[in-house]
Write an enzyme that holds these catalytic residues in place. Structure first.
Site, PDB file in Angstrom:
ATOM      1  N   GLY A 186      39.517   9.388  21.163  1.00 53.58           N
ATOM      2  CA  GLY A 186      40.063   8.904  22.438  1.00 53.58           C
ATOM      3  C   GLY A 186      40.048   9.949  23.537  1.00 53.58           C
ATOM      4  CG  LEU A 187      40.748  13.625  22.855  1.00 57.43           C
ATOM      5  CD1 LEU A 187      40.853  15.032  22.260  1.00 57.43           C
ATOM      6  CD2 LEU A 187      41.972  13.343  23.732  1.00 57.43           C
ATOM      7  N   GLY A 188      37.264  10.992  25.187  1.00 60.08           N
ATOM      8  CA  GLY A 188      36.171  10.828  26.154  1.00 60.08           C
ATOM      9  C   GLY A 188      34.852  11.449  25.757  1.00 60.08           C
ATOM     10  CB  SER A 189      33.429  12.858  22.632  1.00 69.30           C
ATOM     11  OG  SER A 189      33.017  11.831  21.804  1.00 69.30           O
ATOM     12  CB  SER A 190      31.020   8.105  23.974  1.00 64.20           C
ATOM     13  OG  SER A 190      31.941   7.334  24.717  1.00 64.20           O
ATOM     14  CG  ASP A 203      36.984   6.625  28.884  1.00 63.76           C
ATOM     15  OD1 ASP A 203      38.102   6.382  29.376  1.00 63.76           O
ATOM     16  OD2 ASP A 203      36.736   6.510  27.670  1.00 63.76           O
TER      17      ASP A 203
HETATM   18  C1  MEV Z   1      39.109   4.071  26.366  1.00 65.51           C
HETATM   19  O1  MEV Z   1      39.132   5.470  26.556  1.00 65.51           O
HETATM   20  C2  MEV Z   1      39.952   3.395  27.390  1.00 65.51           C
HETATM   21  C3  MEV Z   1      40.007   1.862  27.287  1.00 65.51           C
HETATM   22  O2  MEV Z   1      40.900   1.438  28.305  1.00 65.51           O
HETATM   23  C4  MEV Z   1      38.664   1.221  27.467  1.00 65.51           C
HETATM   24  C5  MEV Z   1      38.128   1.326  28.885  1.00 65.51           C
HETATM   25  O3  MEV Z   1      38.856   1.660  29.812  1.00 65.51           O
HETATM   26  O4  MEV Z   1      36.946   0.999  29.044  1.00 65.51           O
HETATM   27  C6  MEV Z   1      40.594   1.424  25.948  1.00 65.51           C
END
Ligand code: MEV
Length: 352
Positions: free
Chosen positions: A141-145, A188
């Site tokens: 969940g730290l934006g790596s992609s 992101d």
């Molecule tokens: C993912 O980092 C964040 C979400 O809100 C998806 C998005 O914003 O596209 C879950």
């Protein structure tokens, strides 16, 4: 490993912007020779990690969100042209895989899509070798992609002498993000190239006002998150029960508004309260995980102002607001004793 870093005060351009001064080779000689050198030398792209403070998931449905770039976690890409080869022969060189694009594993599809989108944008029937290195943990969940995609499109376009303007770069990152998780909001993609905290609403990005420094601890559960699965899950729960899910999404959007006002007042207590409430709502939305709950509870027991999951959820990291930098160190210790696999400290400075 236990690492700390500080998000610097927001000044100047984001580090991922491609500009000629970042080009590792300074070509001399005639104009054609300079152009040739520019086309052939490796070019650089960089981007950083991100943490969502408030508004993940609800942002996909048009509600506002707040996110912070994590300048201590980054990705660096070098790209160069492979002479006399067509674009189908492009190569990726990363820690997970080195080889031709069409043999890359599925989890690297966003990186592959980023390379293809960039080659397409510069209209190049040419092959590139793309070398990716970084320290943003994947699937946390730290934006790596998004960061990998941002650095790739910047570097690949720079190989062909093209620097991207902001909307072009955003659209190319989004192409890769669609391969990563279907319907990215764009949050992101904006945050990984931002120079400070951002407010994102309806596709528009604004720099956020922060009246007092706030120190956060990010703690990794060690459990892989799954943004695509989490976003898909929310969508199908919404189809099954639109009234309930829309109410949760609207409440998350309201908390982002609350957080924005609290940040503008320098009111860390109410930023923290909004974060903890958002964690509850995200759990009700079905994107929580027992390890996230456990770390959030440990942070609150250690006296944090607030704690919540950050990013897609189903695993990944918690974001914790500490009372100050000293307190952040003791919260970090508590989180590691509670089982966090890795922790980072970041301070968002007040805006001028
Ligand atoms: C993912 O980092 C964040 C979400 O809100 C998806 C998005 O914003 O596209 C879950």
């Amino acid at each position: 490993m236990n690492r700390s870093f500080v998000v610097p005060r927001a000044v100047g351009a984001a580090p991922a912007v491609s500009d000629p001064s970042r080009h590792p080779v300074a070509p001399g000689g005639s104009a054609p020779a300079r152009a040739r050198a520019r086309a052939e030398a490796p070019a650089l792209g960089t981007a950083v990690g991100k943490a969502i403070l408030l508004g993940e998931h609800s942002v996909v449905y048009g509600h506002p969100a707040i996110a912070i770039p994590l300048h201590g976690l980054g990705v660096r890409v070098e790209a160069e042209r492979i002479p006399d080869a067509a674009d189908t022969s492009s190569m990726l060189d990363s820690r997970l895989f080195t080889g031709p694009l069409d043999q890359a594993p599925e989890r690297l599809r966003p990186a592959v899509e980023a390379i293809r989108a960039a080659l397409n944008a510069v209209d190049a029937d040419a092959a590139v070798r793309v070398h990716v290195r970084g320290d943003i943990p994947a699937e946390r969940g730290l934006g790596s992609s998004a960061a990998v995609a941002a650095a790739i499109v910047t570097a690949v376009c720079a190989v062909f002498g093209r620097s991207l303007d902001e909307p072009e770069r955003h659209e190319l990152i989004q192409t890769a993000e669609r391969a990563a998780h279907g319907t990215p909001s764009g949050l992101d993609a904006h945050t990984v190239v931002a120079d400070g905290p951002i407010w994102f609403h309806g596709g528009i990005v604004e720099r956020l006002a922060v009246a007092a420094p706030m120190t956060f601890v990010v703690a990794d559960t060690g459990v892989a998150g799954g943004t695509r699965a989490a976003v898909t899950g929310v969508r199908s729960r919404r189809e099954a029960d639109p009234e309930r899910i829309d109410a949760l999404l609207a409440a998350l959007g309201d908390l982002a508004e609350t957080g924005r006002h609290a940040l503008a007042r320098g009111d860390s207590v109410h930023v923290g309260v909004a974060m903890t409430q958002a964690h509850e709502l995200l759990g009700m939305l079905g994107v929580g995980h027992p390890q996230l709950d456990m770390l959030a509870a440990a942070a609150l027991a250690a006296g944090a102002h607030g704690a919540k999951l950050t990013g897609g959820g189903l695993g990944g990291c918690v974001l914790v607001l500490a009372r100050d930098t000293e307190h952040a160190v003791s919260v970090e210790r508590g989180l590691r004793e509670a089982g966090a696999a890795e922790t980072w400290i970041t301070t968002v400075e007040e805006t001028p």
